[in-house]
Design an enzyme around this catalytic site. Structure first.
Site, PDB file in Angstrom:
ATOM      1  CG  ASP A  48      -1.155  -7.449  -1.466  1.00 47.44           C
ATOM      2  OD1 ASP A  48      -1.316  -7.182  -0.245  1.00 47.44           O
ATOM      3  OD2 ASP A  48      -2.129  -7.863  -2.060  1.00 47.44           O
ATOM      4  CG  ASP A  49      -0.035  -8.538   2.736  1.00 45.70           C
ATOM      5  OD1 ASP A  49      -0.694  -7.479   2.760  1.00 45.70           O
ATOM      6  OD2 ASP A  49      -0.517  -9.658   2.793  1.00 45.70           O
ATOM      7  CB  CYS A  86      -5.407  -4.913   1.439  1.00 41.81           C
ATOM      8  SG  CYS A  86      -5.678  -4.870  -0.326  1.00 41.81           S
ATOM      9  CE  LYS A 148      -5.331  -6.918  -2.568  1.00 43.27           C
ATOM     10  NZ  LYS A 148      -4.809  -7.501  -1.375  1.00 43.27           N
ATOM     11  CG  HIS A 240      -2.105 -11.204  -0.213  1.00 39.76           C
ATOM     12  ND1 HIS A 240      -2.462 -12.380   0.107  1.00 39.76           N
ATOM     13  CD2 HIS A 240      -2.677 -10.148   0.496  1.00 39.76           C
ATOM     14  CE1 HIS A 240      -3.791 -11.944   1.144  1.00 39.76           C
ATOM     15  NE2 HIS A 240      -3.680 -10.612   1.249  1.00 39.76           N
ATOM     16  CG  ASP A 346      -0.890  -3.677   0.239  1.00 40.83           C
ATOM     17  OD1 ASP A 346       0.042  -4.110   0.910  1.00 40.83           O
ATOM     18  OD2 ASP A 346      -2.065  -4.248   0.206  1.00 40.83           O
ATOM     19  CG  ASN A 347      -0.990  -4.025   4.107  1.00 46.51           C
ATOM     20  OD1 ASN A 347      -1.970  -4.019   3.324  1.00 46.51           O
ATOM     21  ND2 ASN A 347      -0.493  -5.187   4.067  1.00 46.51           N
TER      22      ASN A 347
END
Lengths: 590, 324
Positions: A48-49, A86, A148, A240, A346-347
């Site tokens: 995540d991130d 996200c 998540k 994240h 995710d990004n």
């Protein structure tokens, strides 16, 4: 898992599951199991991130031996696109369809007034859009998820309701990695589910990365006697913010980033070029105009900033450690041999930091949420009660060599590392710079490989690429297009047209040749108006097809007034400006 | 006479030299490089003594001391290690209201005390700490070596029982050890400090016409402190003292003139520290001395101390001035 006859393993569970699903009327999706020569397991690991160049195998200096091993035994892709934020990315991963069609036309938290009542903008993964879990489950797969979710928290929208047999899920977007504390006042307390039940108690010694891994291993261990293939979606919450890591990891990178963000970006780019992952013509995207040159930060200010990256790197390394634990389990239990493993983010990396703004407005309840629930002092960074986001300067490092970061449709926001590991370590160590891929492709790829018919998916299967029949799932005529927060992009072959709102962009189309200029430093819009026209038209078609409604309210509103003015000439050496989370440094002569 | 000397020694142990002997909680926490601390300390001591072995002195003595001290500490690294340089100038009064058996002696003394200068050099756990490094410094074990020399500069009358000065050189060698438990975050710190030390004395060449040789005085000082919040801490304090026996020789005859047993005492107490603002801190403590009962005499006493410390660092000061 004991080794089994692959044919028995393929047919018996398929028949059993199909019969059972038919009797119970459980098949929620238009998926249809077909005869397939081999039905692999799928493991999808999502960070995540995480930035494009954070992993060692992507030019980063962060110690990620397990993911690097995965890369050495698998294939690294350098043109893999995800959404700029996200939940839209996750919605496309889940469904193989554009986020504007499946309920995540915008993030739930940022839905604009003119989108509120529009179909496709429900803020949850709508029930009209079957997930890959529902389709694969209908085709006889075991389906697992830990981590998540962020695609809806009502009972109809939680993972168990969306096709996962077993789950341990953080329902929200973010929150403490150690406890229930949420990430902001609208989300004061996180929600968790396990196997469809909302939890009231977290497992002992809960830490998101560790617990998500352990839960996934537990699920698989409990079902080791089950011969059906499986799909395991391991969606880490890290890195994240808030950046938190178990004791013993927090200081692993002490002093490692004292050279600063400018030098680090150059070093990463050099390694990417040396590995053949970026063309020799690549220049780093311009440093954001409000981020000072690291040499212009003095004394304690440098350490204060470096500390942020130290914590971030520790969090990333811990993710790698847990990935290693999981892969070791799969290997030791014999389940890896028929498994395709994917790893990506995710990004792009997160450059925003909510704390400086909260401190400027201490009278707001939203600000006091942080005061009441987190310790934002430097001594607490990385700890279980601390709150740290590493800010735009380091996010740009994570996004090397690209411009922008999470939320942006410059490449830094949407280009993710992608490692694909196939049974037999097929094409071990290869680097694929040709394949232009999208997160929306993953679901159709799984359907393709599992022999599940899913014609409503919009992504393109990678199966020919994985089989070595093609170097890319797309031709130079195919277009990848996206819209996030009013930003727009369309890529076809080497060309990319991007419209970024001010102040990050110019409220107009820019054109870049990514084969030569992945950093998006040379706008070719005036030189190639025909190409730009073609791509902007392609984006219009995309918007029309997917019910894209440009938001009438975006995070960019008013930002131009809040940030320092842009200099007339963007120069990496230009020292003016401060990043908006800049706390002030201490000049010190030793 | 011997017992007066012993009495004075005990009083001194609880007063002026005690200031140097008992460091206090969190004194050895490594400071950022080039930090300056100016301290103003008051130590009020009361010693209750009762002789038990010598029958030529009857009754109890109450000796009160009021010692004031100015101190200056600067963190100035050497060879990449944290070093705290310290100078202490004590002054004050010592008095007793108890009847002294020798009428010619005064029951009161005042003036400047002996100046002490020394340094504490970190050996392990605290390299030099530029301000920037303190931002990410998290001590675990910290071990240091301290040397403090005390010069006989204080007010001294060889014909008086009570003196502020000691008329003897002494050197204290200590090994402060600090262990941080838990998180090094203001408001969450728990620190155990243990400082073994030995003070070796030079001769006092004139005390009632006698030369006094004094054995080393050993001590172990311990503090277990816990943050109450970001600005305050509470400490439980313990000190063990042993040694300091004296041998007296007549300056006139060169013949032995007697001996005095040393101290053997334990001191328990508690202290409180509070950071008033970025520059000013105040420390308040009370120590109660309980004799081990080692014959020939039993010692009791107490110390109450208040210390104000004004600290500054040029770089931090400039920053604060700018931001304010």
């Amino acid at each position: 898992m004991p080794k089994t006859n692959p044919i028995k393993r393929r047919i018996r569970p398929l028949l059993a599951a199909t019969a059972l699903a038919g009797c119970l009327g459980l098949s929620p999706a238009p998926a249809q199991a077909q005869e397939a020569p081999d039905r692999p397991n799928f493991v999808i690991i999502v960070a995540d991130d995480l930035g494009f160049s954070d992993l060692g195998s992507y030019g980063g200096e962060i110690h990620t031996p397990n993911l690097d091993r995965l890369a050495a035994e698998g294939v690294r892709y350098t043109n893999f696109y995800v959404g700029a934020s996200c939940s839209p990315t996750r919605s496309m991963l889940m469904t193989g369809r554009d986020n504007h069609r499946v309920g995540m036309g915008n993030m739930y938290e940022m839905t604009a007034p003119n989108q509120l009542t529009e179909p496709g903008y429900e803020g949850v993964l709508n029930l009209d859009s079957p997930t890959f879990a529902e389709r694969l489950k209908g085709a006889g797969y075991r389906t697992y998820m830990t981590g998540k979710w962020h695609l809806g928290h009502d009972p109809d929208h939680i993972p168990h309701a969306r096709g996962f047999d077993r789950d341990f899920s953080l329902i929200n977007a973010a929150g403490s990695h150690f406890k229930w504390t949420g990430s902001k006042i609208e989300n004061e307390k996180s929600e968790f589910t396990k196997d469809g039940e909302y939890l009231t108690k977290l497992p002992k010694n809960y830490y998101s990365t560790r617990t998500f891994t352990e839960q996934m291993i537990d699920f698989l261990e409990e079902d080791e006697g089950d011969e059906r293939p499986f799909v395991a979606y391991l969606a880490y919450q890290a890195p994240h913010d808030p950046l938190q890591v178990p004791d013993g990891w927090r200081n692993k990178y002490k002093g490692k980033f004292d050279a600063g963000w400018d030098e680090l970006r150059e070093e990463r780019l050099a390694r990417l070029k040396a590995a053949g992952m970026m063309p020799e013509t690549t220049e780093n995207g311009a440093r954001l105009w409000y981020v000072p040159g690291y040499d212009d930060v003095v004394g304690a200010g440098q350490v204060q900033q470096a500390r942020k990256m130290e914590i971030y790197a520790s969090v990333v390394e811990y993710v790698d450690f847990q990935v290693g634990e999981f892969l070791n389990y799969l290997e030791d239990s014999g389940q890896l041999e028929n498994t395709i493993v994917l790893f990506f983010s995710d990004n792009g990396p997160e450059g925003a930091d909510p704390i400086p703004g909260a401190k400027r407005q201490p009278g707001l309840a939203a600000s006091m949420f942080f005061a009441n629930n987190y310790d934002t002092r430097i001594e607490a960074w990385g700890r279980k009660y601390g709150f740290l986001a590493y800010g735009p300067s380091w996010a740009q490092v994570s996004a090397t060599p690209f411009s922008g970061y999470k939320g942006s449709l410059y490449e830094g926001g949407v280009r993710s590392p992608l490692i694909v590991w196939q049974p037999g370590k097929k094409d071990a160590g290869a680097i694929n710079t040709d394949a232009i891929m999208h997160v929306m492709d993953i679901a159709p790829t799984m359907m393709d490989l599992a022999g599940v018919d899913a014609p409503d998916m919009q992504g393109t299967s990678w199966a020919p690429v994985l089989r070595g029949e093609s170097s890319s799932p797309r031709t130079d005529d195919d277009v990848i297009a996206m819209q996030f927060f009013g930003a727009r992009m369309a890529r076809s072959g080497p060309w990319k047209a991007v419209w970024m709102p001010k102040p990050y962009g110019f409220d107009r189309w820019e054109l870049f040749n990514l084969d030569d200029d992945p950093g998006e430093t040379r706008d070719l819009a005036e030189a190639h108006p025909d190409i730009l026209q073609k791509l902007s038209a392609a984006w219009d078609a995309y918007a029309e097809t997917n019910n894209v409604i440009l938001p009438d309210r975006t995070p960019y509103d008013g930002l131009e007034e809040r940030l320092p003015p842009r200099p007339p000439v963007v120069s990496p050496g230009w020292p003016r400006g401060q990043e908006h989370n800049w706390d002030g440094g201490l000049g010190e002569k030793e | 006479m011997k017992r007066y000397i012993a009495l004075a020694a005990f009083s001194a142990a609880l007063s002026a030299p005690a200031f140097a002997q008992l460091d206090g909680a969190r004194v050895n926490v490594p400071l950022p490089k080039n930090t300056n601390l100016v301290g103003a300390t008051y130590v009020g001591g009361t010693a209750n003594t009762s002789w038990s072995a010598f029958n030529n002195i009857q009754g109890d003595f109450d000796i009160d001391s009021s010692i004031y001290a100015l101190s200056y500490t600067r963190s100035q690294p050497v060879f990449g290690r944290t070093v705290h340089w310290t100078a202490i100038l004590p002054a004050g009064t010592v008095r007793t209201d108890s009847p002294l058996p020798i009428s010619a002696t005064n029951a009161y003394a005042d003036g400047l005390g002996d100046v002490s200068i020394g340094a504490t050099v970190n050996l392990f756990g605290a390299p030099e700490l530029p301000v920037r490094e303190t931002l990410r410094y998290e001590p675990n074990w910290v071990v240091a070596l301290g040397v403090m020399m005390t010069a006989p500069t204080g007010s001294y009358d060889p014909d008086e029982v009570l003196n502020i000065g000691s008329n003897q050189w002494s050197t204290r060698i200590s090994a402060p050890i600090m262990k941080n438990f838990g998180d090094w975050v203001p408001g969450r710190r728990t620190i155990l400090e243990v400082t073994p030390s030995v003070r070796v004395f030079g001769d006092n060449d004139d005390s009632f016409g006698e030369t006094v040789e004094q054995d080393p005085l050993y001590a172990v000082e311990a503090h277990l402190s816990r943050d109450m919040n970001s600005d305050a801490f509470f400490s439980l304090d313990y000190t063990w003292l042993d040694g300091g026996a004296e041998t007296r020789t007549s300056n006139a005859t060169g013949m032995p003139a007697g001996t005095t047993d040393g101290l053997s005492a334990q001191i328990f107490g508690a202290s409180f520290g509070y950071k008033v603002n970025d520059n000013l801190s105040v420390f308040i403590g009370h120590q109660q001395t309980i004799s081990e009962g080692s014959d020939p005499f039993e010692l009791r006493g107490s110390l109450t101390s208040v210390r104000f410390v004004w600290g500054w660092h040029d770089v931090i000061q400039r920053r604060n001035n700018f931001l304010n």
